[in-house]
Design a protein around this motif. Sequence first.
Motif, mmCIF file in Angstrom:
data_model
loop_
_atom_site.group_PDB
_atom_site.id
_atom_site.type_symbol
_atom_site.label_atom_id
_atom_site.label_comp_id
_atom_site.label_asym_id
_atom_site.label_seq_id
_atom_site.Cartn_x
_atom_site.Cartn_y
_atom_site.Cartn_z
ATOM 1 N N TYR A 55 0.836 -1.256 -0.078
ATOM 2 C CA TYR A 55 0.006 -0.045 0.024
ATOM 3 C C TYR A 55 0.745 1.357 0.117
ATOM 4 C CZ TYR A 55 -3.214 -3.628 1.284
ATOM 5 O OH TYR A 55 -3.925 -4.916 1.188
ATOM 6 N N ALA A 56 2.004 1.328 0.562
ATOM 7 C CA ALA A 56 2.762 2.124 0.404
ATOM 8 C C ALA A 56 3.352 2.562 -0.848
ATOM 9 C CB ALA A 56 4.091 2.073 1.547
ATOM 10 N N ASP A 57 3.832 1.141 -1.483
ATOM 11 C CA ASP A 57 4.230 1.417 -2.788
ATOM 12 C C ASP A 57 3.219 1.865 -3.924
ATOM 13 O OD1 ASP A 57 6.588 0.579 -1.717
ATOM 14 O OD2 ASP A 57 6.587 -1.438 -2.764
ATOM 15 N N ALA A 58 1.733 1.420 -3.656
ATOM 16 C CA ALA A 58 0.965 1.932 -4.627
ATOM 17 C C ALA A 58 0.314 3.403 -4.067
ATOM 18 C CB ALA A 58 -0.299 0.796 -4.218
ATOM 19 N N LEU A 64 -0.719 7.872 3.786
ATOM 20 C CA LEU A 64 -0.228 9.193 3.981
ATOM 21 C C LEU A 64 1.341 8.810 4.436
ATOM 22 C CD1 LEU A 64 -3.009 10.977 6.200
ATOM 23 C CD2 LEU A 64 -2.398 11.329 3.955
ATOM 24 N N ASP A 65 2.117 9.847 4.139
ATOM 25 C CA ASP A 65 3.541 9.748 4.548
ATOM 26 C C ASP A 65 3.834 10.193 5.912
ATOM 27 O OD1 ASP A 65 6.399 10.323 5.044
ATOM 28 O OD2 ASP A 65 6.839 10.678 2.680
ATOM 29 N N ILE A 66 3.868 9.444 6.985
ATOM 30 C CA ILE A 66 3.879 10.000 8.435
ATOM 31 C C ILE A 66 5.172 10.864 8.633
ATOM 32 C CG2 ILE A 66 4.081 9.150 10.774
ATOM 33 C CD1 ILE A 66 1.450 8.468 9.418
ATOM 34 N N ARG A 117 10.103 2.732 4.936
ATOM 35 C CA ARG A 117 10.215 2.324 3.438
ATOM 36 C C ARG A 117 10.507 3.434 2.524
ATOM 37 N NH1 ARG A 117 9.619 -2.562 0.698
ATOM 38 N NH2 ARG A 117 9.031 -2.662 -1.466
ATOM 39 N N ASN A 118 11.562 2.996 1.702
ATOM 40 C CA ASN A 118 11.747 4.018 0.509
ATOM 41 C C ASN A 118 12.283 5.497 1.040
ATOM 42 O OD1 ASN A 118 11.793 2.057 -1.269
ATOM 43 N ND2 ASN A 118 9.580 2.812 -1.690
ATOM 44 N N GLY A 119 12.682 5.500 2.537
ATOM 45 C CA GLY A 119 12.996 6.709 3.282
ATOM 46 C C GLY A 119 12.130 7.387 3.846
ATOM 47 N N SER A 120 10.896 7.048 3.983
ATOM 48 C CA SER A 120 9.923 7.445 4.703
ATOM 49 C C SER A 120 9.257 6.328 5.734
ATOM 50 C CB SER A 120 8.824 8.016 3.723
ATOM 51 O OG SER A 120 9.219 9.070 3.122
ATOM 52 N N LEU A 121 8.510 7.243 6.680
ATOM 53 C CA LEU A 121 7.708 6.438 7.410
ATOM 54 C C LEU A 121 6.258 6.477 7.177
ATOM 55 C CD1 LEU A 121 7.621 4.868 10.512
ATOM 56 C CD2 LEU A 121 7.253 6.864 11.617
ATOM 57 N N TRP A 122 5.692 5.119 7.203
ATOM 58 C CA TRP A 122 4.293 4.911 6.550
ATOM 59 C C TRP A 122 3.396 4.611 7.773
ATOM 60 C CZ3 TRP A 122 3.870 7.023 2.050
ATOM 61 C CH2 TRP A 122 4.965 7.035 1.317
ATOM 62 N N GLY A 123 3.703 4.397 9.009
ATOM 63 C CA GLY A 123 2.740 4.009 9.954
ATOM 64 C C GLY A 123 2.976 4.681 11.312
ATOM 65 N N ASN A 147 5.015 -8.041 -0.912
ATOM 66 C CA ASN A 147 4.443 -9.616 -1.125
ATOM 67 C C ASN A 147 4.809 -10.401 -0.155
ATOM 68 O OD1 ASN A 147 3.042 -8.672 -3.426
ATOM 69 N ND2 ASN A 147 5.175 -8.645 -4.725
ATOM 70 N N SER A 148 4.910 -9.777 1.159
ATOM 71 C CA SER A 148 5.605 -10.826 2.255
ATOM 72 C C SER A 148 4.595 -12.026 2.370
ATOM 73 C CB SER A 148 5.786 -10.028 3.412
ATOM 74 O OG SER A 148 6.144 -10.895 4.561
ATOM 75 N N ASN A 149 3.326 -11.576 2.534
ATOM 76 C CA ASN A 149 2.362 -12.713 2.840
ATOM 77 C C ASN A 149 2.409 -13.789 1.763
ATOM 78 O OD1 ASN A 149 1.120 -11.674 5.210
ATOM 79 N ND2 ASN A 149 -0.516 -10.848 4.200
ATOM 80 N N ALA A 150 2.782 -13.426 0.852
ATOM 81 C CA ALA A 150 2.633 -14.628 -0.352
ATOM 82 C C ALA A 150 3.826 -15.454 -0.313
ATOM 83 C CB ALA A 150 2.827 -14.035 -2.023
ATOM 84 N N GLY A 151 5.014 -14.676 0.176
ATOM 85 C CA GLY A 151 6.175 -15.630 0.512
ATOM 86 C C GLY A 151 5.972 -16.565 1.535
ATOM 87 N N LEU A 152 5.422 -16.001 2.737
ATOM 88 C CA LEU A 152 5.334 -16.695 3.929
ATOM 89 C C LEU A 152 4.309 -17.911 3.818
ATOM 90 C CD1 LEU A 152 4.772 -13.807 6.601
ATOM 91 C CD2 LEU A 152 6.785 -15.528 6.222
#
Length: 445
Positions: A110-113, A117-119, A140-146, A406-411
Motif C-alpha cells: 500500500y505504501a508502494d501504491a 499518508l507519509d507519516i 520504506r524508501n526513506g519515509s515512515l508509513w505507519g 508481497n511478504s504474505n505470499a512468501g510466507l
Amino acid sequence: MSTRRGRRLAPIVAVAGALALTACSPGSSGGGGGGTDDEGVTTVTFRLWDEAAAAAYEESFAAFTEQHPEIRVEIEQVPWANYWEQLPLDLQAGEMADIFWTNTSNFGRYADAGNLLDITEVLGEDHDEWNPAAVELYERNGSLWGVPQLSDSIALLYNKTLLDEAGIDPTTLAWSPNPDEDTLLPALQQLTTDSAGVTAAEEGFDPDDVAVWGFNAQNDLQAIWLDFLAQNGGVFQDGDSYAFSSPEGVEAFTYLVDLINTHHVAPPAADTNANGDLSRELFVQGKLALFQTGQYSLPFTADIGDSFEWGVAPMIAGPEGRIGVVHAVAALGNADTEHPDEVAEVLRWIGSAEGQSFLAESGAAFPAAVEAQQTFTDYWNEQGVDTTPFLEQAAGPSVSAPLGPNSNAGLEALGGYFPDMFAGLIPVADALAQAQDAANEAIAE
C-alpha cells in the motif's frame, strides 16, 4: 530473572502484534471515511481487527475528543479472517477508513501504491518517542508509513518449580551448533521426563511416553526460528528477497529439528503443526519447562493458578547473543481521506504516550510509545510479574519481522515446506533450499 506464584488474573485478550495474531471480533462491514456534521464536528474513521483493543481505543478517543471537541473518532471492527481480503477492496472502492491497523507483512504494497499518508511529512518530529525497532519496521524508501501502536519482544517463561528441582538457572542457557559450547541441550535433557520419571539424559528414557517436555522448539517464526536464525548469523531476507537457505540457516534449523526428532526434548512437530498454541497450553499445565514467547502470552498465565511457580527470564542466547524478533502493529493514514488535518491530529494522539496508555493499563498490550510502557509494566508488577526481560530485549539487538510488499505470499510459500521439515520428513538443507526458491518465486509474481 523474575518469579511469581501463579494466581488468578483478570481475563484479558492478548492484542499485541503477533505475526499470526488471530484475536478478532464481531465485525462491522461499514467502511469509508467520516464527514463533518452541521455543528462542524468532523468524524474520523478508525479500523482495526481486535475487540479488546477496540475497547481501549474507545476510552482513548473519548479523552481525545475532550481535548479536540471538533473531532470525533468512529471505530470499525473487521474480523481478522476478513480483514486483509476486505482492505484492498475498500481502498479500491474509496470506502476505506481514514486510519487503519496493519502488520509488517501487509503495509509495503500500500505504501508502494500511494495509498498511504507519509507519516514523515504528516507528523515530522512532532510526536512522542517510539520504540526504535518498531519504527524501523514501517520505514520504506526513506519515509515512515505507519504510527507504531503495539509491539512485541521475546523472552523466556519458565517453570521455576521444575528448574529449581533440576538445579538449572535459565539465565545461563545458550544454544550452539558446537556441542562443547551448548548449554541448552544438556539442560533440556534433564528437564524432559517420561511418565516413569526418567529424564532424557538417562538410559531407559521412553520418548514415546513423555510427561514433561523441555522446550517449545517448533515451527514458530516469531518466538523461535527467526530468532535462532539471527543468533547464528543468518538472515531471513536480503531486501525483500529471501536468503535463509545458507550454511548458518542450515545449522540453526538443524539444531531445532534435532531437539524434536533426535533428542525428543520438544513436543512432536505433528502436534505443534496442528495446534500452534499447544506449547502454551503445555506450559500452563506444567508439562513444558521452558516456553519462549512474546508479551502476548502473558494473559494466558492466569490459568496456571497456584499449581506451580513460574518466572520470566531473558530469551535463550545463541552464538551471537540474544537477538530477538521485534514486531509491531501500526496505524496507517489513508491517502484518500477527505480530512487530512483531522486525521493528522488523531494520528498524533494515537502515537502519544497519553493516547496509548489506555492500551497498556489493562496489561493486554505493550505500547510502542516509550513513555507509556511503564503503564504496562506497572500492571504486571501488581500481578507479581516482572516484565523486565521483555523490556530489555525490546531495547537490545533485534531482527525485523517479515517485510516487503508481497511478504504474505512468501510466507504462504514457506508453509509448503517448513511443517514437514520440522516433522523430520524433509532434510533441513533440502527443505530450506526448496522453500527459499518457492518464496522468492511467489513474491515475484
